[in-house]
Design a protein around this motif. Structure first.
Motif, PDB file in Angstrom:
ATOM      1  N   ARG A 177      65.842 116.953   8.609  1.00  0.00           N
ATOM      2  CA  ARG A 177      65.951 117.982   9.638  1.00  0.00           C
ATOM      3  C   ARG A 177      67.421 118.373   9.823  1.00  0.00           C
ATOM      4  O   ARG A 177      67.752 119.551   9.992  1.00  0.00           O
ATOM      5  CB  ARG A 177      65.362 117.411  10.939  1.00  0.00           C
ATOM      6  CG  ARG A 177      65.427 118.317  12.115  1.00  0.00           C
ATOM      7  CD  ARG A 177      64.537 117.789  13.234  1.00  0.00           C
ATOM      8  NE  ARG A 177      64.924 118.358  14.505  1.00  0.00           N
ATOM      9  CZ  ARG A 177      65.398 117.656  15.531  1.00  0.00           C
ATOM     10  NH1 ARG A 177      65.515 116.343  15.445  1.00  0.00           N
ATOM     11  NH2 ARG A 177      65.735 118.264  16.644  1.00  0.00           N
ATOM     12  N   HIS A 181      63.274 119.130   3.221  1.00  0.00           N
ATOM     13  CA  HIS A 181      64.208 119.757   4.182  1.00  0.00           C
ATOM     14  C   HIS A 181      63.534 120.930   4.893  1.00  0.00           C
ATOM     15  O   HIS A 181      63.864 121.257   6.027  1.00  0.00           O
ATOM     16  CB  HIS A 181      65.460 120.301   3.481  1.00  0.00           C
ATOM     17  CG  HIS A 181      66.250 119.268   2.722  1.00  0.00           C
ATOM     18  ND1 HIS A 181      67.165 119.612   1.753  1.00  0.00           N
ATOM     19  CD2 HIS A 181      66.249 117.923   2.770  1.00  0.00           C
ATOM     20  CE1 HIS A 181      67.696 118.505   1.246  1.00  0.00           C
ATOM     21  NE2 HIS A 181      67.154 117.475   1.851  1.00  0.00           N
ATOM     22  N   TYR A 211      59.339 116.895   8.580  1.00  0.00           N
ATOM     23  CA  TYR A 211      59.804 116.071   9.709  1.00  0.00           C
ATOM     24  C   TYR A 211      59.151 116.537  10.997  1.00  0.00           C
ATOM     25  O   TYR A 211      58.547 117.610  11.051  1.00  0.00           O
ATOM     26  CB  TYR A 211      61.329 116.167   9.855  1.00  0.00           C
ATOM     27  CG  TYR A 211      61.852 117.596   9.864  1.00  0.00           C
ATOM     28  CD1 TYR A 211      61.770 118.360  11.017  1.00  0.00           C
ATOM     29  CD2 TYR A 211      62.389 118.164   8.711  1.00  0.00           C
ATOM     30  CE1 TYR A 211      62.213 119.679  11.023  1.00  0.00           C
ATOM     31  CE2 TYR A 211      62.835 119.481   8.711  1.00  0.00           C
ATOM     32  CZ  TYR A 211      62.749 120.235   9.869  1.00  0.00           C
ATOM     33  OH  TYR A 211      63.179 121.530   9.869  1.00  0.00           O
ATOM     34  N   SER A 268      60.334 117.320  14.838  1.00  0.00           N
ATOM     35  CA  SER A 268      61.609 117.580  15.519  1.00  0.00           C
ATOM     36  C   SER A 268      61.725 116.761  16.790  1.00  0.00           C
ATOM     37  O   SER A 268      61.361 117.210  17.872  1.00  0.00           O
ATOM     38  CB  SER A 268      61.751 119.066  15.841  1.00  0.00           C
ATOM     39  OG  SER A 268      61.762 119.797  14.635  1.00  0.00           O
ATOM     40  N   ARG A 316      55.386 124.112   9.649  1.00  0.00           N
ATOM     41  CA  ARG A 316      55.678 123.110   8.628  1.00  0.00           C
ATOM     42  C   ARG A 316      54.994 123.455   7.313  1.00  0.00           C
ATOM     43  O   ARG A 316      55.634 123.532   6.274  1.00  0.00           O
ATOM     44  CB  ARG A 316      55.223 121.719   9.093  1.00  0.00           C
ATOM     45  CG  ARG A 316      55.415 120.645   8.014  1.00  0.00           C
ATOM     46  CD  ARG A 316      54.964 119.274   8.466  1.00  0.00           C
ATOM     47  NE  ARG A 316      55.631 118.888   9.701  1.00  0.00           N
ATOM     48  CZ  ARG A 316      55.021 118.746  10.872  1.00  0.00           C
ATOM     49  NH1 ARG A 316      53.712 118.912  10.966  1.00  0.00           N
ATOM     50  NH2 ARG A 316      55.703 118.408  11.933  1.00  0.00           N
TER      51      ARG A 316
END
Lengths: 665, 246
Positions: A176, B125, B129, B131, B199
């Motif tokens: 991130r 990237h 993930y 956040s 995502r």
């Protein structure tokens, strides 16, 4: 220089909170002008990089692998400890602190360990929020298991791949920040020196492992998170590339190296099979929740088993010696690692080892399979279940718990551990020693920090299972981000650190000279041949038990081997290309220095403590005998040759825990 | 046993490569495949030749670094393992073994058997993930119960080691098993719901940008995956993508 641990004043339970309330902070706008280098992207380095970037610092992260996700934290299997007390079995921050200090044989710093226990619960919350799929029970809540040396269930796990899941969590947090441009990631890069400017760590020299290019990187602080040095033994459960180079380079520039002789030899690894062996594979400690460790009672049976004329399953219960249960009834198979390893060595040295090399004991799941099977038959309401049905039901449970470990074992050994007991033997796994750091995790070089396994701080002379993951993430997520801010608060007006200075010139020059030496030496012996010889000296003379005579020999032999290395090593290929032999030569050169300091440290420590067992210092029952006069941290200052290293002592004081004989009986 | 090895040698990314023959002798059946490669390399170093470059690190099947294409199969002839877990007992005396790098346009060769898999990192990237910042005061880990089945299925998807065997195996060099696994892990957990639509769209877009091919449901990736990642994950990713686009 006198060692100052900088432990805050006040009661133990308030130290960290008070500390956080009083430190200097860097405002968000200023963080944008501060650069931090992090070397290593395992649990400690990965979590630190992500958190520092979230705070607003500019992070440059370095990994020798092709992706941060491949750091060796990924291989941790069993679990991570946290004082959540979800099981209501009496766990607490104090108890985790107590277990850790006792497990470390009273050789760790109280304040650091208490802080670790304090933040442990936050780690689990953070990881769940990141989407780490920990094991859960049928009610949807988190499940726990037990690990060695404790009497509660506080270990959280994700099958036998807990390290992988936690590392992928940290990696996702890094991703991130990489996407935001707050972390600049340097994969396939190796740090080869630290640059010190006006007494402060201000950058590193790194080699691009693909092109061979030597690069200068500057920052306001440098964080070393490069893991442990178990590969000094050649054979260990570490990854092939794991090395001490980053830690050793900063040691040579002024960082003290602490307790190098504290090494963990893990009791349950797959025994070695031949001279070609390149590494050893761990079988998680979690297996000792359900596996029972034994060797035959009679040497006749040992002989028949080694000759293949008898199988372990042929032996009745009476013919087996469950030696851990016999010697340590209170903790049984779940004694701490150092105790379990020495007990296995004791039986094998006495001739009871069950494989051809004589270096293996059994880890048996038969009883657990029957126990789980019987329970399942009741749960499923199967009346008068046959033995075969019970075994089938039991195997399914064991498979759900440890399936990937059993599969790993079967692929390596070519035997089915559901049917025949596993064979295991101790192997080098973790190093408690490492770069000396104060309460702030700063080394004796201002602005240079060491976190995770690379530092020495929390585990004393022996680490408890499932505590390495806890420490790596505690340092990276919850400790360093505070302590480094306190230091960097003075750097808000410094501006970018230039790399065209004499300090960078000098560091780059020495790195290049070293590389050119290796390439041009054209010696006769391979890098690996030296590494193997070093490993053998270390294992034979600085292994599970040590004595003064052997350690003195080790010091001489390693010193000779190092001289021979610098004369006769052969590194093929070029400097400016992908050259694994060249990278390895530099790592082995550092191991050859560390190994000698290791032996020297073990010689000076004339007591037994945790993983450091001096034959001269044992109780009549063969247990480690600690001595009050050695209640200190040995921090070594570099002075050229390892034999010239100067010892500094940090006295360890225990105000909140009574120092007792460490007993698991 | 004695073996003939046919190995892809390529000096660097811009050079042309070729297969080169080597002989190794007295190989024990208990050796791992990479230990056999160590024997070859020690032999090459001692005779003044350059050793074969290959990626490897943990040597216990979890880091995902090793990446050889052996006798036409990613990670060789055994199932459910990586190259480092492959043992020489799978071969017999006199065998000829062909060893190539993982091949795909998105995985350019770095040297010999080493390939560049940074495309996988870039896909992560783009959205791999949740956040959430590190704060020390996220809610208690047990405040949201997660059904055991969902947690277990998420875990199964999360065990992907990012080795790239799926891509190397697929005739289209598709990375959908890899991307599907990550999308699934988060799609199955409550924590992943908030960003689910962005995502999957971002990760798929990056996957396409990197030059990975599409999925034509041959299922070869699932067969060769060392961690047994299921094709269900590709289906789930397609569902998520569909859901996100309406």
């Amino acid at each position: 220089m006198a060692l100052d641990s900088k432990v805050p004043q006040g009661p133990l339970k308030d130290k960290w909170t008070d500390y956080k309330n009083k430190i200097n902070l860097v405002n968000p706008a200023n963080k944008r002008h501060i650069d931090i280098i992090v070397v290593g992207t395992g649990l400690a380095g990965g979590s630190a990089s992500a958190t520092l970037a979230e705070l607003g610092y500019n992070v440059k992260a370095f990994a020798y692998q092709d992706s941060p996700r491949r750091a060796h934290s990924i291989a941790a299997q069993g679990g991570i400890n946290a004082a959540k007390n979800y099981q209501g079995d009496g766990d607490s921050t104090y108890r985790l602190f107590y277990d850790t200090v006792k497990g470390g044989d009273y050789r760790s710093r109280e304040a650091n360990v208490y802080r670790l226990a304090e933040v442990s619960a936050n780690i689990i919350d953070q990881c769940v929020a990141q989407g780490v799929p920990f094991a859960r029970d049928y009610g949807g809540l988190l499940d726990n298991r037990s690990f060695g040396g404790v009497l509660v269930s506080r270990t959280f796990y994700a099958k036998g791949q807990t390290g992988q899941q936690l590392l992928l969590g940290a990696y996702s947090a890094m991703n991130r920040q990489i996407a935001r441009g707050k972390i600049e990631m340097f994969n396939r890069h190796e740090m080869l020196d630290v640059v010190v400017v006006d007494g402060k760590a201000r950058g590193i020299i790194a080699r691009n492992l693909v092109t061979g290019e030597i690069e200068r990187h500057s920052a306001h602080a440098v964080v070393i998170a490069s893991g442990g040095y178990g590969n000094v033994y050649f054979l260990s459960t570490n990854a092939m590339g794991s090395n001490v180079t980053a830690g050793w380079k900063i040691h040579k520039k002024g960082a003290y190296f602490a307790n190098p002789c504290y090494t963990q030899i893990h009791p349950t690894c797959i025994p070695r099979s031949g001279d070609y062996q390149s590494k050893l594979t761990l079988m998680s400690e979690s297996l000792r929740n359900d596996g029972r460790i034994w060797v035959p009672k009679n040497l006749d049976d040992v002989k028949l088993i080694r000759e293949g004329k008898k199988r372990p399953t042929d032996l009745s219960e009476d013919e087996r010696d469950y030696y851990l249960e016999r010697r340590y009834p209170a903790f049984g198979n779940l004694v701490p690692r150092d105790v379990a390893s020495r007990a296995a060595k004791e039986r094998c040295d006495a001739g009871y080892g069950v494989n051809a090399t004589g270096e293996a004991v059994y880890l048996d799941f038969a009883a657990a399979i029957v126990r789980y099977g019987t329970e399942q038959a009741k749960v499923k309401n199967i009346k008068n279940a046959s033995d075969a049905k019970i075994k089938e039901l039991g195997k399914a449970i064991v498979k759900a718990k440890y399936g990937n470990l059993f599969q790993m074992y079967e692929k390596i050994v070519d035997e089915n551990p559901y049917e025949t007991p596993m064979m295991i033997y101790p192997a080098v796994h973790y190093t408690m020693g490492g770069v000396w750091v104060d309460y702030n995790l700063m080394t004796t070089i201002p602005g240079c920090y060491a976190i995770g396994e690379a530092n020495f701080s929390d585990h004393g002379a022996n680490r408890l299972g499932a505590s390495a993951l806890m420490q790596g993430l505690a340092d990276g997520y919850f400790v360093l981000p505070y302590t480094i801010g306190d230091y960097l608060a003075d750097d808000i007006r410094t501006g970018k650190i230039p790399t065209d200075t004499p300090e960078f010139d000098e560091a780059e020059k020495s790195v290049k000279e070293n590389i050119n030496f290796f390439i041009n030496n054209k010696g006769t012996k391979s890098v690996d041949s030296y590494h193997k010889k070093l490993g053998k000296i270390m294992w034979d003379k600085c292994g599970m038990s040590r004595n003064a005579e052997g350690l003195k020999e080790a010091i001489e032999e390693i010193s000779e081997l190092r001289k021979d290395f610098w004369k006769n090593v052969n590194v093929p290929g070029e400097a400016n290309e992908f050259n694994e032999q060249l990278a390895k030569a530099g790592r082995v050169a550092d191991f050859l220095e560390l190994g000698e300091l290791f032996a020297k440290d073990a010689l000076v420590r004339e007591e037994s403590a945790g993983g450091h067992f001096r034959e001269e210092h044992q109780t009549p029952e063969g247990e480690a005998k600690r001595l009050k006069e050695f209640q200190f941290v040995s921090a070594w200052e570099y002075k050229g040759e390892p034999k010239d290293a100067v010892l500094h002592k940090e006295a360890l004081e225990y105000e909140n825990i009574e120092v007792k004989e460490r007993s698991y009986k | 046993m004695n073996l003939t090895l046919k190995i892809w040698r390529q000096k660097d990314a811009s050079s042309k490569g070729q297969m080169v023959d080597y002989k190794v002798t007295e190989i024990s059946e208990h050796m791992s495949f990479l230990e056999m490669m160590d024997v070859l390399n020690e032999q090459l170093v001692n005779s003044g030749e350059e050793p074969v470059a290959f990626d490897h690190d943990c040597r216990e099947g979890i880091c995902g670094m090793c990446s050889m294409y052996i006798n036409g199969e990613a990670h060789g002839p055994d199932r459910g393992i990586t190259t480092c877990q492959l043992h020489m007992r799978m071969f017999k005396d006199g065998d000829t073994i062909t060893i190539e790098p993982f091949r795909a346009a998105a995985f350019p060769v770095v040297k010999d058997l080493v390939v560049d898999r940074s495309a996988f990192d870039r896909i992560q990237h783009a959205g791999g993930y949740i956040s959430v910042n590190t704060s020390g005061n996220t809610q208690d880990a047990n405040s949201i119960p997660i059904a055991k089945e969902a947690a277990d299925t998420a875990m199964d998807a999360a065990t992907c080691i990012g080795c790239g065997a799926c891509v190397a195996t697929c005739k289209n060099s598709s990375a959908m098993l890899f991307v599907g696994a990550k999308v699934s892990q988060y799609a199955l957990l409550p924590q992943g719901q908030v960003e689910a639509a962005d995502r999957v769209q971002n990760m798929v877009a990056q996957m396409d940008l990197e030059g990975f091919g599409n999925c034509t449901n041959t299922g070869a990736c699932e067969v060769e995956c060392p961690k047994g990642i299921s094709l269900d994950n590709i289906a789930r990713m397609n569902r998520e993508l569909m859901k996100a686009s309406i």
